[in-house]
Design a protein around this motif. Structure first.
Motif, PDB file in Angstrom:
ATOM      1  N   UNK A  18      14.249   6.569   9.023  1.00 35.49           N
ATOM      2  CA  UNK A  18      13.312   5.704   9.724  1.00 35.49           C
ATOM      3  C   UNK A  18      12.086   5.423   8.876  1.00 35.49           C
ATOM      4  N   UNK A  19      11.539   6.439   8.225  1.00 34.35           N
ATOM      5  CA  UNK A  19      10.351   6.249   7.387  1.00 34.35           C
ATOM      6  C   UNK A  19      10.666   5.348   6.201  1.00 34.35           C
ATOM      7  N   UNK A  20      11.837   5.507   5.631  1.00 36.11           N
ATOM      8  CA  UNK A  20      12.247   4.667   4.500  1.00 36.11           C
ATOM      9  C   UNK A  20      12.350   3.208   4.940  1.00 36.11           C
ATOM     10  N   UNK A  21      12.932   3.002   6.110  1.00 32.06           N
ATOM     11  CA  UNK A  21      13.078   1.642   6.635  1.00 32.06           C
ATOM     12  C   UNK A  21      11.726   1.061   7.012  1.00 32.06           C
ATOM     13  N   UNK A  22      10.855   1.901   7.587  1.00 30.46           N
ATOM     14  CA  UNK A  22       9.522   1.449   7.978  1.00 30.46           C
ATOM     15  C   UNK A  22       8.726   0.957   6.769  1.00 30.46           C
ATOM     16  N   UNK A  23       8.824   1.656   5.652  1.00 29.32           N
ATOM     17  CA  UNK A  23       8.112   1.237   4.438  1.00 29.32           C
ATOM     18  C   UNK A  23       8.611  -0.128   3.963  1.00 29.32           C
ATOM     19  N   UNK A  24       9.921  -0.337   4.059  1.00 30.67           N
ATOM     20  CA  UNK A  24      10.482  -1.623   3.636  1.00 30.67           C
ATOM     21  C   UNK A  24      10.032  -2.751   4.557  1.00 30.67           C
ATOM     22  N   UNK A  25       9.972  -2.485   5.844  1.00 32.42           N
ATOM     23  CA  UNK A  25       9.498  -3.493   6.798  1.00 32.42           C
ATOM     24  C   UNK A  25       8.036  -3.851   6.532  1.00 32.42           C
ATOM     25  N   UNK A  26       7.237  -2.849   6.232  1.00 28.16           N
ATOM     26  CA  UNK A  26       5.821  -3.109   5.944  1.00 28.16           C
ATOM     27  C   UNK A  26       5.664  -3.935   4.668  1.00 28.16           C
ATOM     28  N   UNK A  27       6.522  -3.677   3.676  1.00 32.63           N
ATOM     29  CA  UNK A  27       6.482  -4.493   2.447  1.00 32.63           C
ATOM     30  C   UNK A  27       6.807  -5.947   2.763  1.00 32.63           C
ATOM     31  N   UNK A  28       7.556  -6.156   3.827  1.00 29.85           N
ATOM     32  CA  UNK A  28       7.918  -7.516   4.239  1.00 29.85           C
ATOM     33  C   UNK A  28       6.960  -8.075   5.288  1.00 29.85           C
TER      34      UNK A  28
END
Length: 289
Positions: A89-99
């Motif tokens: 979840x944290x890994x995915x959250x970081x990617x979403x924030x980059x987007x």
């Protein structure tokens, strides 16, 4: 649980057609918790049906509160599995924030609901997309009870024309709340729609879009997202909606040409031009399809 609160025994058994009390043998605490969890999930689907009295409905609401207090992680998920889920979840959250999408992570649906409430202003106009996740996380009940102008597409007695008007009004809502068919570890939202009203409102119209998704919606990439929809999300929704499509009987996408087909519009949301317009709440629980 039925031993601690005897009245709940009647409500639980009534779900299965019994109208009398029965003695329930002693069971261990984990079994009790799992019974409560099952009971609460079942009520999410049944509490709008006219089979309970007002007293029984109040009791069921109290049971739902207790479920939230107990929390998913007591017996619901092994701590080692939870750690892997949390890291993903944290890994995915970081990617979403980059987007350019705001993203928050919640341990369970109760915490996710608290996060969502903090994103809403009293008096705001709120619309929702079709979503079992929102029911399972008590979002619909919160919107109905809260101080909001809720465009309730699920209100009983609505005609087709009234529902269509709600879909149109959703484009001018302050907030649009929905789930997603899949969210990739690259920070993309993947959705497939039948009518297009849900993905259209996610793309344009409301000033704020809130996406609530259980960890079961997280996939590696768009290929996995497509596979997930074809193998699970679309067939499950076809069963829910009683569509006349092959996937309803086969349990998998057949790439049909049925007039009832619910897979008509395929949308990928990646890096957003308006920062934080899209807000994603990832939940360490399985929610929806």
């Amino acid at each position: 649980f039925c031993v601690l609160i005897p009245e709940s025994r009647y409500v639980f058994l009534k779900l299965f057609g019994f109208d009398t009390y029965y003695t329930i043998p002693d069971i261990n605490s984990q079994s009790v918790y799992l019974l409560i969890l099952f009971y609460g999930k079942l009520l999410l689907f049944l509490n709008n049906l006219a089979i309970f009295s007002e007293k029984e409905l109040k009791l069921s609401q109290n049971c739902a509160i207790l479920i939230k207090i107990l929390g998913l992680r007591w017996f619901g998920m092994d701590k080692n599995k939870y750690e892997i889920v949390r890291l993903r979840m944290e890994r995915t959250a970081k990617a979403l924030r980059r987007n350019n999408m705001l993203c928050e992570c919640a341990e369970n649906a109760a915490e996710a609901l608290d996060i969502l409430q903090d994103m809403l202003d009293e008096g705001s106009t709120i619309a929702v997309g079709g979503s079992m996740s929102l029911f399972e996380a008590d979002v619909i009940d919160e919107l109905r009870a809260g101080d909001y102008h809720f465009l309730d597409r699920y209100e009983k007695g609505l005609t087709r024309e009234q529902i269509k008007q709600i879909f149109r009004d959703s484009f001018s809502a302050d907030v649009y709340i929905t789930s997603t068919n899949a969210v990739t570890e690259n920070g993309e939202l993947y959705n497939v729609d039948g009518n297009g009203n849900r993905v259209a409102a996610m793309l344009y119209g409301p000033d704020s879009v809130i996406v609530l998704a259980g960890y079961n919606k997280i996939v590696k990439d768009l290929d996995e997202a497509k596979a997930r929809v074809e193998a699970l999300a679309a067939p499950a929704n076809a069963v829910r909606l009683s569509t006349e499509t092959p996937c309803r009987t086969t349990g998998q996408c057949m790439h049909c040409h049925s007039d009832d087909r619910i897979c008509a519009d395929f949308v990928v949301m990646s890096r957003q031009r308006t920062k934080d317009r899209v807000k994603v709440i990832l939940v360490a629980e399985e929610l929806g399809y």
